[in-house]
Motif scaffolding. Sequence first.
Motif, PDB file in Angstrom:
ATOM      1  N   ARG A 119       0.844  -1.203   0.000  1.00 33.48           N
ATOM      2  CA  ARG A 119       0.000   0.000   0.000  1.00 33.48           C
ATOM      3  C   ARG A 119       0.875   1.246   0.000  1.00 33.48           C
ATOM      4  NH1 ARG A 119      -2.839   0.589   4.571  1.00 33.48           N
ATOM      5  NH2 ARG A 119      -1.961  -1.137   5.753  1.00 33.48           N
ATOM      6  N   MET A 120       1.762   1.325  -0.973  1.00 32.38           N
ATOM      7  CA  MET A 120       2.746   2.400  -0.974  1.00 32.38           C
ATOM      8  C   MET A 120       2.163   3.766  -1.344  1.00 32.38           C
ATOM      9  SD  MET A 120       5.462   1.166   0.233  1.00 32.38           S
ATOM     10  CE  MET A 120       6.780   2.306  -0.149  1.00 32.38           C
ATOM     11  N   ASP A 121       0.893   3.803  -1.757  1.00 34.10           N
ATOM     12  CA  ASP A 121       0.252   5.095  -1.985  1.00 34.10           C
ATOM     13  C   ASP A 121      -0.429   5.626  -0.726  1.00 34.10           C
ATOM     14  OD1 ASP A 121      -1.466   2.947  -2.154  1.00 34.10           O
ATOM     15  OD2 ASP A 121      -2.686   3.788  -3.779  1.00 34.10           O
ATOM     16  N   ASP A 122      -0.341   4.853   0.356  1.00 37.01           N
ATOM     17  CA  ASP A 122      -0.839   5.294   1.657  1.00 37.01           C
ATOM     18  C   ASP A 122       0.342   5.923   2.406  1.00 37.01           C
ATOM     19  OD1 ASP A 122      -1.480   5.485   4.375  1.00 37.01           O
ATOM     20  OD2 ASP A 122      -2.775   3.714   4.328  1.00 37.01           O
ATOM     21  N   PRO A 123       0.327   7.238   2.636  1.00 36.25           N
ATOM     22  CA  PRO A 123       1.498   7.918   3.226  1.00 36.25           C
ATOM     23  C   PRO A 123       1.969   7.312   4.548  1.00 36.25           C
ATOM     24  CG  PRO A 123      -0.066   9.518   2.376  1.00 36.25           C
ATOM     25  CD  PRO A 123      -0.752   8.182   2.304  1.00 36.25           C
ATOM     26  N   LYS A 124       1.042   7.006   5.445  1.00 36.33           N
ATOM     27  CA  LYS A 124       1.442   6.446   6.741  1.00 36.33           C
ATOM     28  C   LYS A 124       2.052   5.060   6.568  1.00 36.33           C
ATOM     29  CE  LYS A 124      -1.784   8.981   9.713  1.00 36.33           C
ATOM     30  NZ  LYS A 124      -2.894   8.880  10.701  1.00 36.33           N
ATOM     31  N   VAL A 179       9.286   2.431   4.872  1.00 38.73           N
ATOM     32  CA  VAL A 179      10.627   2.970   4.651  1.00 38.73           C
ATOM     33  C   VAL A 179      11.465   2.850   5.919  1.00 38.73           C
ATOM     34  CG1 VAL A 179      11.940   5.075   4.181  1.00 38.73           C
ATOM     35  CG2 VAL A 179       9.959   4.498   2.768  1.00 38.73           C
ATOM     36  N   ARG A 180      10.874   3.154   7.060  1.00 41.05           N
ATOM     37  CA  ARG A 180      11.604   3.016   8.328  1.00 41.05           C
ATOM     38  C   ARG A 180      12.048   1.566   8.539  1.00 41.05           C
ATOM     39  NH1 ARG A 180       7.669   6.469  10.794  1.00 41.05           N
ATOM     40  NH2 ARG A 180       6.705   4.643  11.744  1.00 41.05           N
ATOM     41  N   LYS A 181      11.172   0.636   8.194  1.00 42.22           N
ATOM     42  CA  LYS A 181      11.487  -0.773   8.364  1.00 42.22           C
ATOM     43  C   LYS A 181      12.623  -1.192   7.431  1.00 42.22           C
ATOM     44  CE  LYS A 181       9.150  -5.293   8.463  1.00 42.22           C
ATOM     45  NZ  LYS A 181       7.866  -5.977   8.185  1.00 42.22           N
ATOM     46  N   ILE A 182      12.568  -0.760   6.178  1.00 43.64           N
ATOM     47  CA  ILE A 182      13.615  -1.086   5.211  1.00 43.64           C
ATOM     48  C   ILE A 182      14.950  -0.491   5.663  1.00 43.64           C
ATOM     49  CG2 ILE A 182      14.428  -0.687   2.852  1.00 43.64           C
ATOM     50  CD1 ILE A 182      11.413  -0.779   2.029  1.00 43.64           C
ATOM     51  N   ASN A 183      14.921   0.745   6.161  1.00 42.78           N
ATOM     52  CA  ASN A 183      16.144   1.372   6.656  1.00 42.78           C
ATOM     53  C   ASN A 183      16.730   0.605   7.836  1.00 42.78           C
ATOM     54  OD1 ASN A 183      16.117   3.389   4.743  1.00 42.78           O
ATOM     55  ND2 ASN A 183      15.112   4.890   6.059  1.00 42.78           N
ATOM     56  N   ILE A 188      14.903  -8.695  -0.411  1.00 40.12           N
ATOM     57  CA  ILE A 188      14.190  -8.497  -1.666  1.00 40.12           C
ATOM     58  C   ILE A 188      12.900  -7.753  -1.332  1.00 40.12           C
ATOM     59  CG2 ILE A 188      13.198  -9.604  -3.705  1.00 40.12           C
ATOM     60  CD1 ILE A 188      14.893 -12.076  -2.961  1.00 40.12           C
ATOM     61  N   ILE A 189      12.606  -6.721  -2.107  1.00 38.32           N
ATOM     62  CA  ILE A 189      11.424  -5.900  -1.828  1.00 38.32           C
ATOM     63  C   ILE A 189      10.571  -5.818  -3.081  1.00 38.32           C
ATOM     64  CG2 ILE A 189      10.600  -3.701  -0.928  1.00 38.32           C
ATOM     65  CD1 ILE A 189      13.528  -3.193   0.008  1.00 38.32           C
ATOM     66  N   SER A 190       9.288  -6.076  -2.922  1.00 33.10           N
ATOM     67  CA  SER A 190       8.332  -5.862  -4.013  1.00 33.10           C
ATOM     68  C   SER A 190       7.315  -4.833  -3.547  1.00 33.10           C
ATOM     69  CB  SER A 190       7.653  -7.176  -4.414  1.00 33.10           C
ATOM     70  OG  SER A 190       7.100  -7.838  -3.290  1.00 33.10           O
ATOM     71  N   TYR A 191       6.757  -4.093  -4.522  1.00 34.50           N
ATOM     72  CA  TYR A 191       5.871  -2.977  -4.187  1.00 34.50           C
ATOM     73  C   TYR A 191       4.544  -3.094  -4.919  1.00 34.50           C
ATOM     74  CZ  TYR A 191      10.308  -0.865  -2.682  1.00 34.50           C
ATOM     75  OH  TYR A 191      11.498  -0.609  -2.080  1.00 34.50           O
ATOM     76  N   GLU A 192       3.573  -2.335  -4.379  1.00 38.75           N
ATOM     77  CA  GLU A 192       2.243  -2.320  -4.982  1.00 38.75           C
ATOM     78  C   GLU A 192       1.511  -1.064  -4.498  1.00 38.75           C
ATOM     79  OE1 GLU A 192      -1.311  -5.653  -5.597  1.00 38.75           O
ATOM     80  OE2 GLU A 192       0.148  -5.833  -3.966  1.00 38.75           O
TER      81      GLU A 192
END
Length: 285
Positions: free
Chosen positions: A232-237, A243-247, A261-265
């Motif tokens: 749900r990468m179009d949801d700002p929260k 992003v915090r988790k990936i960092n 490995i990261i996939s997005y939607e």
Amino acid sequence: MRERRLEPKVYTKEFYKYMYGLKELLTKEEARLYTIKQIVDDRLVNVPEGSLRITSTRNRVQFMHCIDKNNKSKEQGIYIKQEDISLAHRLAQKTYDHRVKKIVDRRLKQIESLNKEYMDNEIDELYNSLHPMRKTLIKAVETPWEQRLLDWKNTPYVGKEFAENIPVIYSKKGERVRSKSEKILADIFFDLGIEYKYECPLKLKGFGIVYPDFTILRKRDRKEIYWEHDGRMDDPKYAEKAVRKINSYIANGILPGDKLIISYETSGVVLDDRIIKMLIEKYVF
């Protein structure tokens, strides 16, 4: 004088893990060197005679075209005028290409010889070829892959609990997942014979316990890798938390393209199974 006894070198488990995947690296390097060889061989077809000598006097640089006439040791140098500067470029390129060719030809010979004989899993194959009774009498230098995978699969863990108000979705493997996208991923892994753990807990320093969507034991280097699907990468929260988790993964040495490995939607860009298979081909197999 007492003879000094040399102790045998002890190789660590990390060394053996690194050796897995060397065959792939050798093959890629061989292909790279062949590409370079083709480039320099083509450029050396029509080259000017002689070589380039560069001299400098009173901060003035001069290019000399040197030709060894009649095989004499002393080369004849002819000053290259500014209007003929392209000759200096061609002579410099020729010398460079000859040196590259010498390196590439030598390395190709070495790699071709090694690549012909080297196999990543030859120690495993040796063990697997033994009589079952003989296997009970020895201690393998490293755990064979099939046993390593079995031990990894059978290690129990407690996953993340499901809230009562979310849909009930099951994968082909027969386990519950949280979304249709995770089902797609799980089913692709299942169809391709990729063993995985769903939401197996992982402690990240500075972040706490996380539950990667999928944890996979990669055969080629025997590393545990993690697959996160951010749906749900179009949801700002949601995106900010992702992003915090990936960092945090990165801060703990788990880098995208290596062990992550990261996939997005988004609501407008759905999960594409072709992209997933490309990621699998690149980073899992």
